[in-house]
Every structure is written in structure tokens, then in C-alpha cells.
Design an enzyme around this catalytic site. Structure first.
Site, PDB file in Angstrom:
ATOM      1  N   ASP A  13      70.831  34.853   4.785  1.00 20.67           N
ATOM      2  CA  ASP A  13      69.490  35.291   4.058  1.00 20.67           C
ATOM      3  C   ASP A  13      70.752  35.920   2.871  1.00 20.67           C
ATOM      4  O   ASP A  13      68.976  37.147   2.665  1.00 20.67           O
ATOM      5  CB  ASP A  13      67.927  35.801   5.057  1.00 20.67           C
ATOM      6  N   LYS A  16      72.260  34.371  -1.447  1.00 17.59           N
ATOM      7  CA  LYS A  16      73.875  33.355  -1.693  1.00 17.59           C
ATOM      8  C   LYS A  16      72.981  32.897  -3.193  1.00 17.59           C
ATOM      9  O   LYS A  16      74.053  32.096  -3.707  1.00 17.59           O
ATOM     10  CB  LYS A  16      74.118  32.267  -0.795  1.00 17.59           C
ATOM     11  N   GLY A  40      68.384  27.977   3.872  1.00 19.98           N
ATOM     12  CA  GLY A  40      67.716  27.228   2.974  1.00 19.98           C
ATOM     13  C   GLY A  40      67.964  28.522   1.325  1.00 19.98           C
ATOM     14  O   GLY A  40      68.529  29.898   1.537  1.00 19.98           O
ATOM     15  N   HIS A  41      68.475  27.167   0.229  1.00 17.02           N
ATOM     16  CA  HIS A  41      68.737  28.498  -0.615  1.00 17.02           C
ATOM     17  C   HIS A  41      67.586  28.368  -1.857  1.00 17.02           C
ATOM     18  O   HIS A  41      67.533  27.250  -2.175  1.00 17.02           O
ATOM     19  CB  HIS A  41      70.412  27.512  -1.270  1.00 17.02           C
ATOM     20  N   GLN A 219      74.192  30.098   5.761  1.00 13.31           N
ATOM     21  CA  GLN A 219      74.109  30.881   7.077  1.00 13.31           C
ATOM     22  C   GLN A 219      74.992  32.014   6.745  1.00 13.31           C
ATOM     23  O   GLN A 219      75.215  33.049   5.349  1.00 13.31           O
ATOM     24  CB  GLN A 219      73.993  31.139   8.312  1.00 13.31           C
TER      25      GLN A 219
HETATM   26  P1  IMP Z   1      70.372  26.526  14.418  1.00  7.30           P
HETATM   27  O1  IMP Z   1      71.436  27.447  12.995  1.00  7.30           O
HETATM   28  O2  IMP Z   1      69.303  26.533  14.446  1.00  7.30           O
HETATM   29  O3  IMP Z   1      71.153  26.435  15.691  1.00  7.30           O
HETATM   30  O4  IMP Z   1      70.080  28.504  14.785  1.00  7.30           O
HETATM   31  C1  IMP Z   1      70.854  28.857  15.003  1.00  7.30           C
HETATM   32  C2  IMP Z   1      70.248  30.690  14.755  1.00  7.30           C
HETATM   33  O5  IMP Z   1      71.158  30.893  13.195  1.00  7.30           O
HETATM   34  C3  IMP Z   1      68.986  30.570  15.139  1.00  7.30           C
HETATM   35  O6  IMP Z   1      69.473  32.199  14.913  1.00  7.30           O
HETATM   36  C4  IMP Z   1      68.524  30.660  13.504  1.00  7.30           C
HETATM   37  O7  IMP Z   1      67.235  31.863  13.375  1.00  7.30           O
HETATM   38  C5  IMP Z   1      70.019  31.083  13.233  1.00  7.30           C
HETATM   39  N1  IMP Z   1      70.027  30.538  10.957  1.00  7.30           N
HETATM   40  C6  IMP Z   1      70.026  29.381  11.464  1.00  7.30           C
HETATM   41  N2  IMP Z   1      70.312  29.011  10.140  1.00  7.30           N
HETATM   42  C7  IMP Z   1      69.853  30.122   9.001  1.00  7.30           C
HETATM   43  C8  IMP Z   1      69.662  30.764   7.604  1.00  7.30           C
HETATM   44  O8  IMP Z   1      70.051  29.697   7.274  1.00  7.30           O
HETATM   45  N3  IMP Z   1      69.596  32.278   7.600  1.00  7.30           N
HETATM   46  C9  IMP Z   1      69.545  32.140   8.967  1.00  7.30           C
HETATM   47  N4  IMP Z   1      69.622  32.456   9.568  1.00  7.30           N
HETATM   48  C10 IMP Z   1      69.900  31.698  10.417  1.00  7.30           C
END
Ligand code: IMP
Length: 407
Positions: A13, A16, A40-41, A219
Site C-alpha cells: 500500500d 505503487k 489492490g492498485h 504487496q
Molecule cells: P494474504 O496475502 O491474503 O495471504 O495475506 C497475508 C498478509 O499480507 C496479511 O497481513 C495481509 O493483510 C497482507 N497483504 C496481502 N496483500 C496485501 C496488499 O496488497 N497490501 C497490504 N497488505 C497485504
């Protein structure tokens, strides 16, 4: 060779989407190499706000070939939904410009179910990402090549047999519902079949032809399954190594771009040394509208952690920083940045004076308040990487380019 990679330097977040969009317009190829629809972009063009989760941002400008690389995990139903929303916004998506790698893995309803019942303590996005990667690594996953050889339904049935044997947590009636749902998933997969083909030769050709290539990270570095704050991480390699395994070719990135938010945020559980639980944390959340693009969850907010970012620079070899959301710091009297940690893990802070002026949308570096420039320059000196660009607002033209991003 004009190859660019954009990565989040913190916990995701970082903003990007905006810079990827600025770059994507000039690219011949844009590729996602890891993750799934957990990202989420947000991209704002004029009055239109586009949100992509898995589809590379290059689809919005329509110029480039967009690839979902083998390192990604792809949910057929949510991908179709995402395509539909973009189409309704006037974005053209066709198989000649959009490719899904046959070696990418599928995210199926069972993965979303398992994510919900097994991963609560991580605070995942519940998109089924971890269980899909688990299947990949334990060699029980279903790859997109199965969409092309007519064996998808059979693969789904075998997979659910496996789940029934192994996971006591999945109740019988859930298995039955999932089995009954196979024809629907198959329909979604069939619709996507025209997009499935090996992208590696296209990438290799692009490298040979000196084309513009953009690797779009999702991420952030500290959510990397190897280098992040394990186990509070996602299940892919979000740092530079993932670009190679997740696309299948070698290339020498001449711009390794870090997106660094000028403060720190994180969603989900896990360590966050500079987290703020006070009024300043609330101010950052409010100024930065820090709510997840994918889940809507409020993000945890805190001071800029330069000690952490130093590690991020080491892992990724960044040579260009985009410093984002600087305008959100206006009005905070004294800013703190972590420069080290005490033996108990708490941060050692350096204080820097803040600024009052609203700098939203500024485009000239010299026009920034002196204390804002000092904050930026302190960061680049500490990290030893130039802040090439400063983002001063959500719009595409809310940027200060200190060093040209294009050669
Ligand atoms: P998962 O990717 O859904 O398995 O989540 C694992 C961890 O990564 C959690 O703490 C999510 O909140 C975090 N996470 C996954 N995708 C994002 C993102 O795009 N932005 C911020 N945190 C993310």
C-alpha cells in the site's frame, strides 16, 4: 535495456498503482510476477478511478502486452469479475494483449474456504492466496495449463478428493457444495482459456528487441515469504527474487524502483515497531485515507522506519526511490523517523521539524517548504539511494520529478 521493476519497499500500500500507471503508458510489456487478487492498485485517470487486483496496470492505457506470470495465483471467477468491471469502464481486454501463464496456479473456492478457517491469526485478505501457494508447493495444485487440455474438471474432482482425505477441518457438506460447484468454475475457466499461453518467448523476444518492460510488484518487501516478518507475510516472493522465478526469464533491470510511503502502514497482524496508537496515528490514517483497496480494512499507521527501509534496499538493490504521500504529513509539528532499534526492539528515533503548508499537487521541488525538503533529503542520505520522484497527491500530475524516470 529499458527494464523497470517497481516494488513496495515496506508492507504494501505504498502507492505503487500511480507510478506503475505513469510508467505503463510507455511500456511494451507489463507483467505481474507474484501474488494474486490480494493486491489492490488504484489508478486515477482524470475523473475515472480504476482498481486492479491482478490484471497488470498496462491494460488501462491499452498500449502494452500484459502478462500474468507463472509466479501468480489466479482465481478464475474474480479475474472475470475484474475484467468485467474494467470493460464497463471502457478498457479493452483481448487475448493478443493479455496473457495468463499456463504455469500459474489456480485459486479455487476451496482455497478461499481454507484461508478463512486456517489463517485468522495472520489477518489475511481471505482471497485464498496462502492455500493456493500451499498446493503449488506441495505439488497438489492445479495450473492454468489444465484449462487448455480438457482435464480441468477431472483435476478439480481429484483435488477435492485429496482435500477430503487430508483436511479434517473441511466438513462433508462443504465438500459436497464445492463438488456441486465444479461446473460453474469450469465455465469461468473456459471463458479464460483464450488468454492462456506461454509468455516466456514473448518476454525473451522483448528483451532481445530492447523493448520497454515493466515488472509490476504487488504487496511489499516485508510481506515476502522469505524476507518478510514471517509468519505475518503473504505466501509469495514480493521482493526482487520473485521477479525471476515468477516470470521465467533473466533480465537486468536498469531501474529498480522502490515505492516508499513517507510514513509507514500495515494491514493485518504482525510486528510494526513504529506503529502509532495515538492522535498522530489517526491523523495519518485520515490524511492518507488509509483503508485497504481490497478489503476496506483500516490500515495501522506509524512513523517512517528508515532502519527497516535500509534492509529493503539491501534485499532489492533499489536505485531509484519514489517517495509517496508526502502531502499527508503537512500539519504535524515534529516528525519522527526510526534510524535504529534498541535491544528490546523498540525504535531509536531521530526528530525532524515538520511543516504547516498544504503541498497537495506541488510539482516543483524548490517550492516545497524547507523542512519538507529536509525530510526527503534526510531519507535519501540515510538510505544511500536517490529520491528521484516525490508524489504530492493522488492525481497523475501530482508529482515532482527530481531525476528523470525514463532514460
Ligand atoms: P494474504 O496475502 O491474503 O495471504 O495475506 C497475508 C498478509 O499480507 C496479511 O497481513 C495481509 O493483510 C497482507 N497483504 C496481502 N496483500 C496485501 C496488499 O496488497 N497490501 C497490504 N497488505 C497485504
Amino acid at each position: 535495456m529499458p527494464a523497470y521493476i517497481v516494488m513496495g519497499a515496506q508492507w504494501g500500500d505504498e502507492g505503487k498503482g500511480k507510478i506503475i500507471d505513469v510508467l505503463a503508458e510507455k511500456m511494451d510489456i507489463v507483467i505481474r510476477f507474484q501474488g494474486g487478487a490480494n493486491a489492490g492498485h488504484t489508478v486515477i485517470h482524470g475523473k475515472t478511478r480504476y482498481v486492479t487486483h491482478l490484471i497488470p496496470s498496462g491494460v488501462i492505457s491499452g498500449r502494452s502486452i500484459n502478462i500474468i506470470g507463472n509466479g501468480c495465483v489466479v482465481n478464475p471467477a474474480t479475474l472475470l469479475e475484474e475484467m468485467e468491471i474494467l470493460r464497463q469502464q471502457g478498457v479493452h481486454i483481448s487475448p493478443d494483449k493479455f496473457i495468463i501463464s499456463p504455469s500459474a496456479h489456480m485459486v479455487l473456492p476451496i482455497h478461499q474456504y481454507l484461508d478463512k478457517v486456517l489463517n485468522e491469526k495472520i489477518g489475511t485478505t481471505v482471497r485464498g492466496i496462502g492455500p493456493a501457494y500451499t498446493d503449488k508447493v506441495q505439488r497438489t495444485g492445479i495450473r492454468w495449463e489444465r484449462a487448455c487440455d480438457g482435464s480441468f474438471e477431472e483435476a478439480c474432482r481429484e483435488h477435492l478428493d485429496f482435500v477430503e482425505r487430508v483436511y479434517a477441518v473441511v466438513e462433508k457438506d462443504v465438500i459436497k457444495t464445492l463438488r456441486d460447484g465444479i461446473p460453474d468454475v469450469t465455465k469461468a475457466v473456459e471463458k479464460l482459456r483464450p488468454f492462456v499461453r506461454d509468455a516466456r518467448p514473448i518476454l525473451a523476444e522483448a528483451v532481445k528487441n530492447n523493448s520497454n518492460i515493466l515488472y509490476e510488484g504487488a504487496q511489499g518487501t516485508f510481506l515476502d515469504v522469505d524476507h518478510g516478518t514471517y509468519p505475518f507475510v503473504t505466501s509469495s516472493n514480493t521482493s526482487i527474487g520473485g521477479a525471476y522465478t515468477g516470470s521465467g526469464i533473466f533480465l537486468d533491470f536498469n531501474k529498480r524502483i522502490a515505492i516508499v510511503k513517507s510514513y509507514t502502514t500495515r494491514v493485518g497482524e504482525g510486528p510494526f515497531p513504529t506503529e502509532l496508537f495515538d492522535e498522530t496515528g489517526e491523523t495519518l490514517r485520515r490524511h492518507g485515507n488509509e483503508f485497504g483497496a481490497t478489503t476496506g480494512r483500516p490500515r495501522r499507521c506509524g512513523w517512517l522506519d528508515l532502519a527497516l527501509l535500509k534492509e529493503s534496499c539491501m534485499i532489492n538493490g533499489f536505485n531509484y526511490i519514489v517517495f509517496s504521500k508526502v502531502s499527508c504529513l503537512s500539519g504535524i509539528e515534529t516528525l519522527k523517523v526510526a534510524v535504529d532499534y534498541h535491544s528490546d526492539g523498540s525504535p531509536v528515533y531521530q526528530e525532524l521539524p515538520g511543516w504547516e503548508e498544504d503541498i497537495l499537487g506541488y510539482t516543483e521541488y524548490e517550492a516545497l517548504p524547507a523542512n519538507c525538503r529536509r525530510y526527503i533529503e534526510f531519507t535519501e542520505d540515510f538510505l544511500g539511494v536517490p529520491v528521484g520522484m516525490v508524489s504530492t497527491g493522488p492525481d497523475r500530475d501530482h508529482v515532482i520529478e527530481r531525476q528523470p524516470i525514463f532514460r
